[in-house]
Enzyme design. Structure first.
Site, PDB file in Angstrom:
ATOM      1  N   ALA A 100      22.777  35.894  14.899  1.00  0.00           N
ATOM      2  CA  ALA A 100      23.854  36.424  15.754  1.00  0.00           C
ATOM      3  C   ALA A 100      24.606  35.332  16.510  1.00  0.00           C
ATOM      4  CB  ALA A 100      23.284  37.448  16.739  1.00  0.00           C
ATOM      5  N   ASN A 174      15.353  39.329  11.352  1.00  0.00           N
ATOM      6  CA  ASN A 174      16.701  39.333  10.785  1.00  0.00           C
ATOM      7  C   ASN A 174      16.878  38.225   9.756  1.00  0.00           C
ATOM      8  OD1 ASN A 174      19.428  40.196  10.550  1.00  0.00           O
ATOM      9  ND2 ASN A 174      20.087  38.536  11.890  1.00  0.00           N
ATOM     10  N   GLU A 175      17.225  38.611   8.551  1.00  0.00           N
ATOM     11  CA  GLU A 175      17.647  37.671   7.503  1.00  0.00           C
ATOM     12  C   GLU A 175      16.693  36.485   7.372  1.00  0.00           C
ATOM     13  OE1 GLU A 175      21.711  36.535   8.246  1.00  0.00           O
ATOM     14  OE2 GLU A 175      22.377  38.596   8.463  1.00  0.00           O
ATOM     15  N   GLY A 280      24.566  37.798   2.278  1.00  0.00           N
ATOM     16  CA  GLY A 280      24.889  37.423   0.911  1.00  0.00           C
ATOM     17  C   GLY A 280      26.345  37.138   0.611  1.00  0.00           C
ATOM     18  N   TRP A 281      27.280  37.661   1.421  1.00  0.00           N
ATOM     19  CA  TRP A 281      28.687  37.359   1.162  1.00  0.00           C
ATOM     20  C   TRP A 281      28.983  35.903   1.520  1.00  0.00           C
ATOM     21  CZ3 TRP A 281      32.649  40.603  -0.646  1.00  0.00           C
ATOM     22  CH2 TRP A 281      32.317  41.950  -0.806  1.00  0.00           C
ATOM     23  N   GLU A 345      25.342  45.388   8.925  1.00  0.00           N
ATOM     24  CA  GLU A 345      26.423  44.598   9.519  1.00  0.00           C
ATOM     25  C   GLU A 345      27.649  44.854   8.657  1.00  0.00           C
ATOM     26  OE1 GLU A 345      25.526  40.514  10.297  1.00  0.00           O
ATOM     27  OE2 GLU A 345      23.658  40.984  11.356  1.00  0.00           O
ATOM     28  N   ARG A 351      33.673  36.561  12.378  1.00  0.00           N
ATOM     29  CA  ARG A 351      32.814  35.581  13.025  1.00  0.00           C
ATOM     30  C   ARG A 351      33.555  34.264  13.244  1.00  0.00           C
ATOM     31  NH1 ARG A 351      27.748  34.104   9.475  1.00  0.00           N
ATOM     32  NH2 ARG A 351      29.452  33.340   8.187  1.00  0.00           N
ATOM     33  N   GLU A 363      40.602  49.171   5.951  1.00  0.00           N
ATOM     34  CA  GLU A 363      40.629  50.582   5.579  1.00  0.00           C
ATOM     35  C   GLU A 363      40.297  50.751   4.100  1.00  0.00           C
ATOM     36  OE1 GLU A 363      43.692  54.397   5.292  1.00  0.00           O
ATOM     37  OE2 GLU A 363      44.185  52.707   6.607  1.00  0.00           O
ATOM     38  N   TYR A 380      30.377  45.780  12.734  1.00  0.00           N
ATOM     39  CA  TYR A 380      29.918  44.515  13.309  1.00  0.00           C
ATOM     40  C   TYR A 380      31.100  43.557  13.388  1.00  0.00           C
ATOM     41  CZ  TYR A 380      26.478  40.884  14.329  1.00  0.00           C
ATOM     42  OH  TYR A 380      25.722  39.914  14.948  1.00  0.00           O
TER      43      TYR A 380
END
Length: 807
Positions: A100, A174-175, A280-281, A345, A351, A363, A380
């Site tokens: 985060a 987390n991750e 992963g993105w 997320e 970010r 959208e 997120y």
């Protein structure tokens, strides 16, 4: 009661779409908490989610603050109370790792100062790794985590919804695999070696078994050397095979760690559903996501009660990544089994300040995500934040372009979130139950993505290295083509036996030199039992551990005689000429293909593909691969799909630039997605399947075609029941609300001003309708056969109401 039942979140006995937004109380002034929560409620959110940083609540060792006595923003108890006062559920994420963009990933400074470098991940030379990762089984780390959990877990347990509070869900850490993935680095701590040896002994306690497999001469397990770091090339097939066991060990390692944390929390009274988040993105593409999900393979299905949330941060939406989110969802569903598909997320802001997102692209992404099977998401971030002093990884500001600023001011991103909440609420019963109907399957083989520690090929005797070609041949090749062609397909985890192979008329297999024997046998069994397989680019010759294994080749009775490679490689496939392909091509001798049909040759006349009947089924093999680079690739994929009698589409478009898909419930209803991922308007006519009758229906019904605006999507309920004798068949508008008062129906709608407005009703009661009108826009309506069609123009960025008056 809130719980998970199969693929759904269930609240007080009703399946629900988990509509959540992330607000970090510790990044917002306490006097503004009420305003943020009030706006979240106004946006239609049902839940707010937040990390609970260990570092924030234990600023000094042994000194905990959950009531704000050292800082108002540490009043976690007050935050939970305010969530409940505002009628919102709460998800808590107490780490220990939170990441985060919090310095130290959420671990306390005092802990890092005392135990660094000993507790850090170490490379094979014994040097600390430059990352926030720690050795997860280091005794000092687990000891301090237990003390943190001793404080935070009873607090969470006391505020569970099932006990009268508002907390419904909890994230466990987390991750955790992200540090090894990003650094391409394992942890060589001494505890790691002990666990690896234990893992090997559980698989086979005879050291001679491993010596034979790895071509080594260890006298005892304690003599075993860990594989080298990721930059040293493989020296042999056996060396590569040893790395396979090393990689599989890490799947056990992560699973054991999360099981320990889960047990700690359960022992301290927490009975909430647990989830863990998957990243992963990378810069707008999801092709690396499968690497991350394979890291948790030992926890899927009934091997744990943890569900896995997807980290969906595409950054932008266009024709370049139109397929990525669907593939990520499909792989997650295939691997974790009968559990909810949840975006933990879900991009709603950025970010990074230079990655500017806009509501139009979001959208399109949000609507596609519903069409791709999500039953819950967590925006997120919903609220932007300001980092406590010296705590922000990226400085003072946390996230940009969110619906809400830290001062609780709405931005241009807010109306979309609010409208999506209305869309979800209006069609929730359909969305949470809708399933894809597919007769084509695509196999996903997890070992081909278990590569976060993979080393260079070296002397491992590989023709097709899966990690080098999987993006072009599979992710951005086959899978993207299937989406552009609007083919309904299911992703199937080859490591499982739970799915019904016989349901599928055709199954595609991305296969390279290596595949384990049980999985090769599953493919052969499917073929012999009337299955239709399309396999490319190579029939395996060995298992993942390096053991020779040619089950598929032996069953087919064909093996290649060599390879061919040349500049600007082209092949002819099923009558299509000059198809761009990759090098090398597997070459076959015509003498070995008796009873087979030759379907592919390269331009030098060498046979590189064939189709052959095996048992009651058919085996089709292409000994090379192509991506999705040319229009002729689309043509060849289509021809290969047509080799079976599988129904390829439940919905389709006459324009390949307009993407469609449909999901169905067992109650005769469906959701239809129609999307234009291009930055240009396209004209199209769409067909879809009537969920109750099976008829082929058309959108638009009142015109030959409709103009689909650029970067826009329709998400329409199909067959939405207003009552037993009146259904909303489809609409090109967003359905936001439906109410009835006396003899009057009011349907609240929204749409793009460049898209024609059409709403179609069906059922016996359409003949009882006396008038249809709107105070906001002009409307026309008429009966076409047994359908009542209402047409109108969408006002610009305004909701409007359609009134339907019964006689």
């Amino acid at each position: 009661m809130f719980k998970i039942e199969g693929e759904n979140f269930v609240l007080d006995g009703k399946k629900v779409f988990l509509n959540s937004g992330e607000i970090h109380y510790f990044r917002i002034k306490r006097e503004l908490w009420d305003q943020h929560l009030a706006v979240a409620k106004e946006a239609g959110l049902t839940t707010v989610s937040t990390y609970v940083p260990w570092a924030w609540h234990e600023p000094e060792e042994g000194h905990f603050d959950f009531d704000g006595h050292t800082s108002p923003e540490r009043d976690l108890l007050g935050w939970i109370k305010k969530c409940q006062e505002h009628g919102l559920f709460c998800t808590l994420k107490p780490g220990p790792f939170i990441l985060a963009e919090y310095r130290g990933a959420g671990l306390p400074d005092w802990f890092l100062e005392r135990y660094i470098p000993d507790v850090k991940m170490h490379n094979s030379k014994g040097e600390p790794v430059s990352s926030d990762g720690v050795s997860l089984f280091h005794p000092a780390y687990l000891e301090k985590v237990q003390l943190w959990y001793n404080q935070i877990m009873p607090l969470i347990a006391a505020h569970e919804y099932n006990k009268g509070g508002c907390v419904i869900l909890m994230q466990i850490c987390n991750e955790i695999g992200v540090f090894s993935w990003l650094a391409h680095q394992a942890d060589y701590n001494e505890e790691t070696k002990k666990r690896f040896i234990t893992y090997l002994k559980e698989k086979n306690s005879d050291i001679n078994y491993w010596n034979k497999l790895w071509k080594t001469n260890y006298t005892a397990f304690e003599d075993i050397l860990l594989p080298p770091d990721g930059k040293e090339p493989y020296t042999s097939v056996a060396d590569r095979g040893r790395d396979y066991e090393w990689t599989m060990f890490w799947r056990r390692y992560y699973a054991d760690y999360l099981r320990i944390l889960s047990k700690m929390a359960r022992d301290l009274g927490v009975s909430l559903p647990f989830y863990h988040n998957l990243p992963g993105w990378i810069y707008g593409n999801g092709y690396e996501f499968p690497v991350n999900i394979t890291m948790y393979e030992d926890l899927f299905e009934d091997r744990s009660d943890i569900i896995f949330g997807v980290d969906h941060i595409p950054e932008f939406m266009s024709y370049r990544n139109l397929h990525d989110d669907r593939i990520i969802n499909d792989i997650t569903s295939a691997m974790q089994g009968n559990k909810p598909l949840f975006a933990a997320e879900f991009q709603c802001g950025s970010r990074e300040y230079h990655v500017v997102i806009n509501p139009a692209e979001m959208e399109l992404f949000y609507k596609a995500s519903v069409a791709n099977g999500l039953t819950g998401w967590n925006y997120y971030m919903f609220s932007q934040g300001r980092n406590p002093e010296r705590k922000g990884y990226s400085g003072s500001t946390f996230y940009w372009f969110n619906p809400l600023t830290p001062e609780a001011e709405k931005t241009s991103a807010f109306p979309l979130v609010q409208r999506m909440s209305k869309i979800i609420q209006a069609s929730e019963n359909i969305i949470v139950d809708a399933k894809r109907k597919a007769k084509v399957g695509v196999l996903f083989y997890p070992p081909y993505y278990a590569t976060e520690l993979e080393r260079p090929v070296g002397e491992s005797n590989i023709v097709f290295n899966f990690s080098a070609i999987r993006r072009g041949a599979y992710f951005d090749g086959l899978l993207k083509a299937l989406q552009v062609l609007n083919v309904d397909y299911d992703m199937l985890d080859l490591n499982k036996s739970a799915f019904n192979w016989n349901k599928y008329k055709q199954i595609w297999v991305f296969s390279t030199d290596e595949m384990n024997a049980p999985e090769q046998q599953k493919i052969v069994d499917y073929i012999q039992n009337s299955g239709n397989i399309v396999l490319y680019p190579n029939m395996p010759v060995r298992e993942m551990n390096g053991t020779a294994c040619t089950i598929i080749r032996d069953s087919i009775g064909v093996k290649p005689i060599g390879t061919d490679a040349f500049d600007s490689a082209l092949i002819d496939v099923l009558g299509s000429k000059d198809i761009k392909c990759a090098n090398p091509q597997m070459v076959f001798d015509e003498k070995d293909l008796k009873g087979a049909e030759i379907i592919a040759q390269n331009i030098r006349g060498k046979i590189v593909g064939f189709s052959k009947n095996i048992g009651r089924g058919t085996f089709t093999h292409i000994g090379t691969w192509w991506g999705f680079d040319t229009e002729t690739h689309k043509e060849v994929y289509t021809k290969l799909l047509q080799l079976s009698d599988a129904k390829l589409h439940t919905s389709n478009s006459d324009n390949y630039f307009v993407n469609v898909r449909e999901r169905f419930t067992s109650e005769g209803q469906a959701m239809l997605f129609v999307g234009n991922y291009y930055n240009e308007e396209y004209s199209a006519s769409v067909t879809y399947t009537h969920p109750a009758t099976g008829e082929t229906m058309k959108m638009p019904l009142s015109a030959e075609k409709m103009e689909m605006p650029n970067l826009y999507a329709i998400l329409s309920p199909i067959g939405l029941k207003l009552n037993e004798n009146l259904q909303l068949l489809h609409t090109t508008s967003d359905v936001l609300n439906i109410e009835k008062s006396g003899d009057e129906w009011t349907i609240q709608l929204f749409g793009n001003r460049d898209l024609m407005g059409e709403l179609v009703l069906e059922g016996d009661e359409i003949f009882k309708i006396d008038n249809i009108y709107s105070h906001d826009i002009s409307t026309q309506y008429k009966i076409l056969k047994d359908k009542l069609v209402v047409t109108y123009s969408h006002p610009h960025k305004k909701e409007f109401k359609l009134k339907i008056i019964e006689k």
